[in-house]
Write an enzyme that holds these catalytic residues in place. Sequence first.
Site, mmCIF file in Angstrom:
data_model
loop_
_atom_site.group_PDB
_atom_site.id
_atom_site.type_symbol
_atom_site.label_atom_id
_atom_site.label_comp_id
_atom_site.label_asym_id
_atom_site.label_seq_id
_atom_site.Cartn_x
_atom_site.Cartn_y
_atom_site.Cartn_z
ATOM 1 C CG HIS A 1 -2.066 0.921 1.099
ATOM 2 N ND1 HIS A 1 -1.986 2.262 1.382
ATOM 3 C CD2 HIS A 1 -3.331 0.690 0.669
ATOM 4 C CE1 HIS A 1 -3.158 2.809 1.136
ATOM 5 N NE2 HIS A 1 -3.992 1.900 0.693
ATOM 6 C CG ASP B 1 -8.657 -4.358 -2.323
ATOM 7 O OD1 ASP B 1 -9.823 -4.224 -1.924
ATOM 8 O OD2 ASP B 1 -8.015 -3.467 -2.876
HETATM 9 N N1 CMC Z 1 3.957 -7.596 -4.842
HETATM 10 C C1 CMC Z 1 5.302 -7.625 -5.032
HETATM 11 N N2 CMC Z 1 6.111 -6.564 -4.876
HETATM 12 C C2 CMC Z 1 5.534 -5.415 -4.507
HETATM 13 C C3 CMC Z 1 4.159 -5.308 -4.290
HETATM 14 C C4 CMC Z 1 3.354 -6.452 -4.464
HETATM 15 N N3 CMC Z 1 2.037 -6.400 -4.266
HETATM 16 N N4 CMC Z 1 3.849 -4.030 -3.941
HETATM 17 C C5 CMC Z 1 5.026 -3.369 -3.954
HETATM 18 N N5 CMC Z 1 6.042 -4.204 -4.287
HETATM 19 C C6 CMC Z 1 7.471 -3.887 -4.340
HETATM 20 C C7 CMC Z 1 7.795 -3.030 -5.551
HETATM 21 O O1 CMC Z 1 8.147 -3.824 -6.668
HETATM 22 C C8 CMC Z 1 8.967 -2.238 -5.032
HETATM 23 O O2 CMC Z 1 10.093 -3.065 -5.023
HETATM 24 P P1 CMC Z 1 11.571 -2.452 -5.311
HETATM 25 O O3 CMC Z 1 11.819 -1.469 -4.212
HETATM 26 O O4 CMC Z 1 12.480 -3.634 -5.287
HETATM 27 O O5 CMC Z 1 11.489 -1.808 -6.665
HETATM 28 C C9 CMC Z 1 8.608 -1.971 -3.571
HETATM 29 O O6 CMC Z 1 7.756 -3.071 -3.202
HETATM 30 C C10 CMC Z 1 7.874 -0.658 -3.328
HETATM 31 O O7 CMC Z 1 6.713 -0.653 -4.145
HETATM 32 P P2 CMC Z 1 6.121 0.603 -4.889
HETATM 33 O O8 CMC Z 1 5.531 0.140 -6.190
HETATM 34 O O9 CMC Z 1 7.129 1.702 -4.930
HETATM 35 O O10 CMC Z 1 4.985 1.028 -3.911
HETATM 36 P P3 CMC Z 1 3.821 2.013 -4.252
HETATM 37 O O11 CMC Z 1 3.525 2.740 -2.997
HETATM 38 O O12 CMC Z 1 4.106 2.841 -5.449
HETATM 39 O O13 CMC Z 1 2.635 1.006 -4.672
HETATM 40 C C11 CMC Z 1 0.697 -0.345 -4.589
HETATM 41 C C12 CMC Z 1 1.589 0.669 -3.846
HETATM 42 C C13 CMC Z 1 -0.574 -0.572 -3.794
HETATM 43 C C14 CMC Z 1 0.310 0.230 -5.981
HETATM 44 C C15 CMC Z 1 1.503 -1.658 -4.760
HETATM 45 O O14 CMC Z 1 1.885 -2.152 -3.499
HETATM 46 C C16 CMC Z 1 0.711 -2.709 -5.524
HETATM 47 O O15 CMC Z 1 0.667 -2.679 -6.755
HETATM 48 N N6 CMC Z 1 0.037 -3.675 -4.788
HETATM 49 C C17 CMC Z 1 -0.765 -4.680 -5.421
HETATM 50 C C18 CMC Z 1 -2.102 -4.070 -5.814
HETATM 51 C C19 CMC Z 1 -2.990 -3.856 -4.609
HETATM 52 O O16 CMC Z 1 -3.194 -4.750 -3.791
HETATM 53 N N7 CMC Z 1 -3.571 -2.641 -4.541
HETATM 54 C C20 CMC Z 1 -4.590 -2.356 -3.522
HETATM 55 C C21 CMC Z 1 -4.267 -1.179 -2.679
HETATM 56 S S1 CMC Z 1 -5.383 -1.115 -1.275
HETATM 57 C C22 CMC Z 1 -6.896 -0.682 -1.936
HETATM 58 C C23 CMC Z 1 -7.004 0.760 -2.226
HETATM 59 O O17 CMC Z 1 -6.927 1.574 -1.264
HETATM 60 O O18 CMC Z 1 -7.196 1.089 -3.406
#
Ligand code: CMC
Length: 436
Positions: A313, A371
Amino acid sequence: MTPSDVKATLSFSDGSPTMDLPIYKGSIGPDVIDIRKLYAQTGKFTYDPGFLSTASCNSTITYIDGDKGELLYRGYPIEQLAENCDYLETCYLLLKGELPNATQKTDFTKLVTNHTMVNEQMQFFLRGFRRDAHPMAIMTGLVGALSAFYHDSTDIHNAEHRDISAIRLIAKMPTLVAMAYKYTIGQPYIYPKNDLTYAGNFMRMMFATPCEDYQPNDVLVRAMDRIFILHADHEQNASTSTVRLCGSSGTNPFAAIAAGVACLWGPAHGGANEAALNMLEDVRKMGGVEKIGEFIKQVKDKNSNVKLMGFGHRVYKNYDPRAKLMRETCHEVLDALGLHDDPIFKLAMALEKIALEDEYFVSRKLYPNVDFYSGIVQRAIGIPVSLFTAIFALARTVGWIAQLNEMIGDPEYKIGRPRQLFNGATARDVMPIARR
Ligand code: CMC
């Protein structure tokens, strides 16, 4: 906004004059540095794609402490609201700032209930969609179309218009989601029944048919109501910021909420519950619990593009408090339905356990989000996977409206207009086509 005694000073290594920037304190949470005069005084913009360090507004509605895993609506912890209040009380709280007393609750419930029907013409609008249309495609259209039906509540600058459009949207979203569902399965629409609760009425519109009424099961109705409460607001997330930005141009509330529905659809946001359940199904097909290790390997491989959906998240760097409540609800629902051995739930718990111990997830502070479990609950209730995000939209509508109304009432509100760092071609001449 409360100014702090401390100021930030911006200095430049090329000797340009320094600039003092005011700092404001919130009631809780990080202070903010006010950069509104930065461009006028320095000719420079700030650069913050994805708004990682930018507060786009000041708000009194929802507070999240991502490190603690805390979520407050108007100061009340989500756990207490989920235990003690129903969704309509939560709506009242988000819209008006205080929980209703008994009379206010009765009046508000009556008001919402009186607006549950949609204009009969809406049926013809629905018929324009293919039967296999995704419910979120239908919802984006239907919510936007409401502005064509309710001309007396489209002036966003008129407080009465905003109030009535808020009630209409909250009241009609369950009807529209149920209609979108019935349309895709070719069943007749079921009209709202106003002696039922908000969640009970929604479930009846979903599952009753003209030949067989639906008897709401209390545990399932309570679970649905909890899903609504947990998704009601979440401060300045992508869809809420979309609603604010869209509404900042002065567009009507129905159009602004339709923009929120469109944004919520994406798999990184509201679409994650659908994606999480699909992922669990895929792992089950791969071989279930036995194959978790192999699946986790793919997730950790940067080239695979596989993510552990329902994990991670932008704000929570701890267990999402909503996920804890949803996990509890998941147990209650599966017990009530005699589905304790549900393979998908077992798989989810095993996956969660492994991910919480794995260095990749631990070091990145990736925890289950709401989720991860909400899809399992909805599936057990009988809701098809493709409808999950529409139900999220139904629940989030009140948050979007509360945030939109807060923005319009803010004397500092301006049309949203971000700037850019331009890296494209500088001015050049168009060559005649023969010389290109
Ligand atoms: N699975 C594997 N790796 C992950 C995941 C995941 N679900 N989420 C983040 N990472 C890794 C990402 O690859 C990165 O790794 P590195 O530092 O090696 O490059 C690190 O963790 C930081 O991730 P980020 O993409 O910079 O984090 P963000 O804050 O931009 O993204 C997110 C947040 C929710 C988009 C992401 O965690 C994600 O895509 N999760 C899966 C989708 C999901 O469950 N979304 C629902 C959010 S809750 C409902 C809502 O409020 O909408």
